[in-house]
Structure formats: structure tokens, C-alpha cells
Design a protein around this motif. Sequence first.
Motif, PDB file in Angstrom:
ATOM      1  N   GLU A 156       0.849  -1.189   0.000  1.00 55.47           N
ATOM      2  CA  GLU A 156       0.000   0.000   0.000  1.00 55.47           C
ATOM      3  C   GLU A 156       0.886   1.241   0.000  1.00 55.47           C
ATOM      4  O   GLU A 156       1.836   1.350   0.782  1.00 55.47           O
ATOM      5  CB  GLU A 156      -0.891   0.005   1.247  1.00 55.47           C
ATOM      6  CG  GLU A 156      -1.816   1.182   1.341  1.00 55.47           C
ATOM      7  CD  GLU A 156      -3.030   1.056   0.447  1.00 55.47           C
ATOM      8  OE1 GLU A 156      -3.725   2.071   0.245  1.00 55.47           O
ATOM      9  OE2 GLU A 156      -3.286  -0.042  -0.058  1.00 55.47           O
ATOM     10  N   ALA A 157       0.611   2.181  -0.894  1.00 54.99           N
ATOM     11  CA  ALA A 157       1.338   3.458  -0.941  1.00 54.99           C
ATOM     12  C   ALA A 157       0.330   4.592  -1.028  1.00 54.99           C
ATOM     13  O   ALA A 157      -0.702   4.466  -1.694  1.00 54.99           O
ATOM     14  CB  ALA A 157       2.283   3.499  -2.138  1.00 54.99           C
ATOM     15  N   THR A 158       0.623   5.687  -0.357  1.00 57.69           N
ATOM     16  CA  THR A 158      -0.276   6.842  -0.354  1.00 57.69           C
ATOM     17  C   THR A 158       0.503   8.082  -0.756  1.00 57.69           C
ATOM     18  O   THR A 158       1.559   8.385  -0.169  1.00 57.69           O
ATOM     19  CB  THR A 158      -0.893   7.059   1.042  1.00 57.69           C
ATOM     20  OG1 THR A 158      -1.538   5.858   1.456  1.00 57.69           O
ATOM     21  CG2 THR A 158      -1.894   8.199   1.013  1.00 57.69           C
ATOM     22  N   TYR A 199       5.767  12.177  -1.011  1.00 54.17           N
ATOM     23  CA  TYR A 199       5.658  10.917  -1.751  1.00 54.17           C
ATOM     24  C   TYR A 199       4.801  11.115  -2.994  1.00 54.17           C
ATOM     25  O   TYR A 199       3.772  11.805  -2.953  1.00 54.17           O
ATOM     26  CB  TYR A 199       5.053   9.819  -0.865  1.00 54.17           C
ATOM     27  CG  TYR A 199       5.907   9.520   0.340  1.00 54.17           C
ATOM     28  CD1 TYR A 199       6.972   8.626   0.262  1.00 54.17           C
ATOM     29  CD2 TYR A 199       5.662  10.151   1.554  1.00 54.17           C
ATOM     30  CE1 TYR A 199       7.767   8.366   1.366  1.00 54.17           C
ATOM     31  CE2 TYR A 199       6.448   9.903   2.664  1.00 54.17           C
ATOM     32  CZ  TYR A 199       7.508   9.008   2.557  1.00 54.17           C
ATOM     33  OH  TYR A 199       8.303   8.765   3.651  1.00 54.17           O
ATOM     34  N   GLY A 203       4.432   5.972  -4.347  1.00 55.01           N
ATOM     35  CA  GLY A 203       5.096   5.818  -3.061  1.00 55.01           C
ATOM     36  C   GLY A 203       6.563   6.174  -3.078  1.00 55.01           C
ATOM     37  O   GLY A 203       7.273   5.931  -2.092  1.00 55.01           O
ATOM     38  N   GLU A 205       9.858   8.524  -2.827  1.00 55.15           N
ATOM     39  CA  GLU A 205      10.192   9.731  -2.082  1.00 55.15           C
ATOM     40  C   GLU A 205      10.555  10.872  -3.038  1.00 55.15           C
ATOM     41  O   GLU A 205      11.315  10.680  -3.988  1.00 55.15           O
ATOM     42  CB  GLU A 205      11.365   9.478  -1.140  1.00 55.15           C
ATOM     43  CG  GLU A 205      11.014   8.638   0.078  1.00 55.15           C
ATOM     44  CD  GLU A 205      12.135   8.632   1.111  1.00 55.15           C
ATOM     45  OE1 GLU A 205      13.101   9.422   0.931  1.00 55.15           O
ATOM     46  OE2 GLU A 205      12.043   7.865   2.068  1.00 55.15           O
ATOM     47  N   ASN A 303       2.789   7.883   2.399  1.00 60.62           N
ATOM     48  CA  ASN A 303       3.727   6.876   2.870  1.00 60.62           C
ATOM     49  C   ASN A 303       4.298   6.074   1.704  1.00 60.62           C
ATOM     50  O   ASN A 303       3.655   5.950   0.650  1.00 60.62           O
ATOM     51  CB  ASN A 303       3.056   5.934   3.870  1.00 60.62           C
ATOM     52  CG  ASN A 303       1.897   5.164   3.287  1.00 60.62           C
ATOM     53  OD1 ASN A 303       0.761   5.588   3.379  1.00 60.62           O
ATOM     54  ND2 ASN A 303       2.171   4.022   2.685  1.00 60.62           N
ATOM     55  N   PRO A 304       5.487   5.514   1.870  1.00 55.54           N
ATOM     56  CA  PRO A 304       6.073   4.666   0.832  1.00 55.54           C
ATOM     57  C   PRO A 304       5.375   3.318   0.798  1.00 55.54           C
ATOM     58  O   PRO A 304       4.574   3.000   1.699  1.00 55.54           O
ATOM     59  CB  PRO A 304       7.528   4.533   1.287  1.00 55.54           C
ATOM     60  CG  PRO A 304       7.458   4.650   2.770  1.00 55.54           C
ATOM     61  CD  PRO A 304       6.364   5.652   3.033  1.00 55.54           C
ATOM     62  N   PRO A 305       5.632   2.470  -0.204  1.00 52.01           N
ATOM     63  CA  PRO A 305       5.021   1.135  -0.246  1.00 52.01           C
ATOM     64  C   PRO A 305       5.316   0.370   1.036  1.00 52.01           C
ATOM     65  O   PRO A 305       6.456   0.304   1.499  1.00 52.01           O
ATOM     66  CB  PRO A 305       5.694   0.478  -1.454  1.00 52.01           C
ATOM     67  CG  PRO A 305       6.082   1.633  -2.331  1.00 52.01           C
ATOM     68  CD  PRO A 305       6.470   2.730  -1.393  1.00 52.01           C
ATOM     69  N   SER A 306       4.257  -0.191   1.621  1.00 50.02           N
ATOM     70  CA  SER A 306       4.402  -0.869   2.900  1.00 50.02           C
ATOM     71  C   SER A 306       3.364  -1.972   3.000  1.00 50.02           C
ATOM     72  O   SER A 306       2.257  -1.857   2.468  1.00 50.02           O
ATOM     73  CB  SER A 306       4.222   0.133   4.046  1.00 50.02           C
ATOM     74  OG  SER A 306       4.312  -0.499   5.296  1.00 50.02           O
ATOM     75  N   TYR A 323      -0.069  -0.495   8.910  1.00 50.83           N
ATOM     76  CA  TYR A 323       1.038  -0.865   8.034  1.00 50.83           C
ATOM     77  C   TYR A 323       2.375  -0.754   8.750  1.00 50.83           C
ATOM     78  O   TYR A 323       2.488  -0.116   9.809  1.00 50.83           O
ATOM     79  CB  TYR A 323       1.008  -0.006   6.770  1.00 50.83           C
ATOM     80  CG  TYR A 323      -0.163  -0.339   5.877  1.00 50.83           C
ATOM     81  CD1 TYR A 323      -0.044  -1.240   4.837  1.00 50.83           C
ATOM     82  CD2 TYR A 323      -1.421   0.218   6.133  1.00 50.83           C
ATOM     83  CE1 TYR A 323      -1.137  -1.565   4.047  1.00 50.83           C
ATOM     84  CE2 TYR A 323      -2.515  -0.111   5.351  1.00 50.83           C
ATOM     85  CZ  TYR A 323      -2.365  -1.000   4.306  1.00 50.83           C
ATOM     86  OH  TYR A 323      -3.445  -1.337   3.541  1.00 50.83           O
ATOM     87  N   ASN A 325       4.958   0.864   8.242  1.00 44.86           N
ATOM     88  CA  ASN A 325       5.539   2.204   8.427  1.00 44.86           C
ATOM     89  C   ASN A 325       4.726   3.061   9.390  1.00 44.86           C
ATOM     90  O   ASN A 325       4.985   4.253   9.538  1.00 44.86           O
ATOM     91  CB  ASN A 325       5.672   2.913   7.082  1.00 44.86           C
ATOM     92  CG  ASN A 325       4.339   3.080   6.376  1.00 44.86           C
ATOM     93  OD1 ASN A 325       3.290   2.768   6.932  1.00 44.86           O
ATOM     94  ND2 ASN A 325       4.371   3.551   5.152  1.00 44.86           N
TER      95      ASN A 325
END
Length: 423
Positions: A156-158, A199, A203, A205, A303-306, A323, A325
Motif C-alpha cells: 500500500e502506498a499513499t 511521496y 510511493g 520519495e 507513505n512509501p510502499p508498505s 502498516y 511504516n
Amino acid sequence: MSLFGVMRTGVSGMNAQSSKLGTVADNIANSSTVGYKRAASEFSSQVLSNGSGSYNSGGVKAKTVYAISEKGSFSYTTSGLDLAIDGAGFFLVDNGDGNIGMTRAGAFVVDSTGYLINTAGYYLQGYPIDANGNIASVANGTSGLERVNVSQSQLEATATDQGLIWANVPAKASVVTGDTAGMNTAASTYTSKTSITTYDNLGGEVTLDIYYTKVADTGTASDWEVAVYDASEAATGGGFPYTAGPLSTTTLTFDGTNGKLAAASPTSVTVGIPGGATVDLDLSGMTSLKEDFIVTEVATNGNPPSAMESVEFDKDGVLYGVYANGARRALYKIPVANVASPDQLTPISGNVYQTSLNSGDMIVGFAGEGGMGIIEVGAREDSNVDLASELTSMIESQRTYTANSKVFQAGSELLETLVNMAR
């Protein structure tokens, strides 16, 4: 009076007490069953028409009733998947064939495929929550419900879509007279600089370099240019010139009497994150006081992929995925259903109830709304059976059954005497 009538009355009494003993046996057997609601036998008389002469005995009729609306006590556990309803209402579950029922048995666990099931194997139902937080619920039906599954194997990435950075820029700084940061030349100079991490949609950086340059000072007010760059486009070794111009620039005006933003000053800068969303970066808390450059507050979402590590419920019945992170995302909202007359529901195996003609139609809502109870997380509702009362009822029923058998026996003996008289 008919001797056969006496015997039939005795049999009627024994049948009624057998029914009562059956409910007592069920209650005792399920006294430790989570969410069980006790059953009871209530009796009504059956009277035959009588003439002015002899009495015609009737009988007794047993009717089974359920104390479904009577709440059991709560037992608190260490499992965040154990749920109880404090007040009116039921959880919605299905047994795998699509038929949805109502239950107070909220001891849920995760099965091998990630679905939440209770002890009887019924699947918890919930409304999925989309990425925008929307829920497609229906008040008078179960449309839109699906089995709650907590197995989220995908990452999951946001993307960042909100940001805030407040800082103090030094009021005692000199005005920059040459090329400013916003001009993006090799000669560009600035007063202060900081960077923040955001991000993109995948996801990834994206570091933003933020430059603050004092461009004017009248004594009663000062102007500061704010320029935002994509750090990945900086010159070799960092700094100017960037391979592309600023993502955004704006000019802030500070009141020289209090060091805060003037009334006519912008309070944000709009930044299009490369490969991501457009963010209104909040600058409303900026100050210009006689102090060094200090970042006082910074915050961005995304957030990054987690991978999802765990799930948890809140008191409103929302199930969140947690998640690795630290990010949390709402996955489902658990509805609470009720009927006008819960004690008239039809019980089926597994402490599950279905609507009947006498119970009224199902109304679906959410915890704490429209008269529905609130959800207790980490709790189970115990059976509402009182063992002492059930054992007392069992003894009473045994004695009454014996008495009715004596009535039957007396009628049988009298009938035998009558038959022997004819010999």
C-alpha cells in the motif's frame, strides 16, 4: 367427566413439562456459550366447553419464548477482534451460502483465507471503505455488504496531498540584492533553506528544497520570497542552477510590529509534486522575529510502499489496517442491525437469528446512531443464563411432571376398574 379426558390432560401436562425441561437443558448446556440467549417455556390453559353437569378437563399448552433482548454480562479479553454491543443491535453474519443473519456472538478470529469468523463459523459482514472514505450503505437491507477480509498481501502506498511547514525567518537578515532563489541562476543567493520529504503516486520519495529569500524591508514590513524546487534536479554537488525552474514561488509579507504574516499576505504555496498530487503547503504559522532560522513545525502525509502488519477496530466499528511504516487505513465499517421486536426473532444454529413475521423488518445502521448500541472492542457478551434459576426450574418441572404422571396413572386405574366391572 371422561376418564379418557383425565388421561389426555395428564399427557398434556407431561408434554408441557417435557418442553420446559428441554429449554432448561439447552440453557444449562449453553450457559458458557458466547452470545447465547436463554429460552423458556410459558404455559397457557386449554379449556373444553362444559355443560351444567360434569366437568370436562382440558389441558395445557407450552410455548417457547426467547430472552433475546436481555443483555448478558461482558467478559474482557486481550483480543482486538473480540466485539460486543453495549445496547440494542446485532452483528450481521453469513454462514457461507449468502444467507445473512443477526448475532450477538462477537468472538471473531481470522481463518486461513483472512476472513473474520466467529465460533460457529459465521462470517462477519461489513461495508468496504474506498480510498476516499466513502461507504455504500443501505438502511433497509443488506446490499453492499461483504465478508470482512483482513488479508492484504499487496503493498500500500499513499501520495502526499497535505503538507505544513512553519518556520521563523530572521528579521535581522539583510536584503538580497542580486539574483534570488526563484530566478534559478548560478548566481542565485538566498537567506535560509530547508527540505522536506513527500511521496508521489507510486510511493516514491520526492525531496523538496524550500528557499527563503529576504527581498525587501521597509522597517514596518518585510517581504520574503519562498521558492520550492525538486531536489533531484539540483546542480551537481547541490544547489543552483537546477535543471528545471521552481515548482512554485510566492512572496510572504511580514508585519514589522509583531513579526507575523500581514493580513494581505499569502498563507500557503501550491506545489505540484512530480509524479504525485498538487499540495497546498500551509505557511500560515510563519514568523519573522529577531531570531535565527528555525523550523517550528513540519508535517506531511503519505507513505512509501508498505505491507499491512495488523488490524484494529475503533469504537465506531471501523476496521483499520496498520502498516509497517505506521500508516493506518480504514478498510471496513461494521454495521449494527436491529428489529422492532427482537424477542420475536427466529433462532437458528450458531446463536444466529433471522427475521420473522412477528419481529418486524431489519433496520441496518451504525454503532451509536439511531438508537443502536455502541461497540465494545476487546469484549465478549456472555450467555444471559442464570444457572441457579435454571436448576430451580428443572426441579420444579421434574416434580410437576411426576404429578401429571400420577394423574395419568389414576385415570388409567379408574378405567381399568370400570372395565373389570363389566366382566
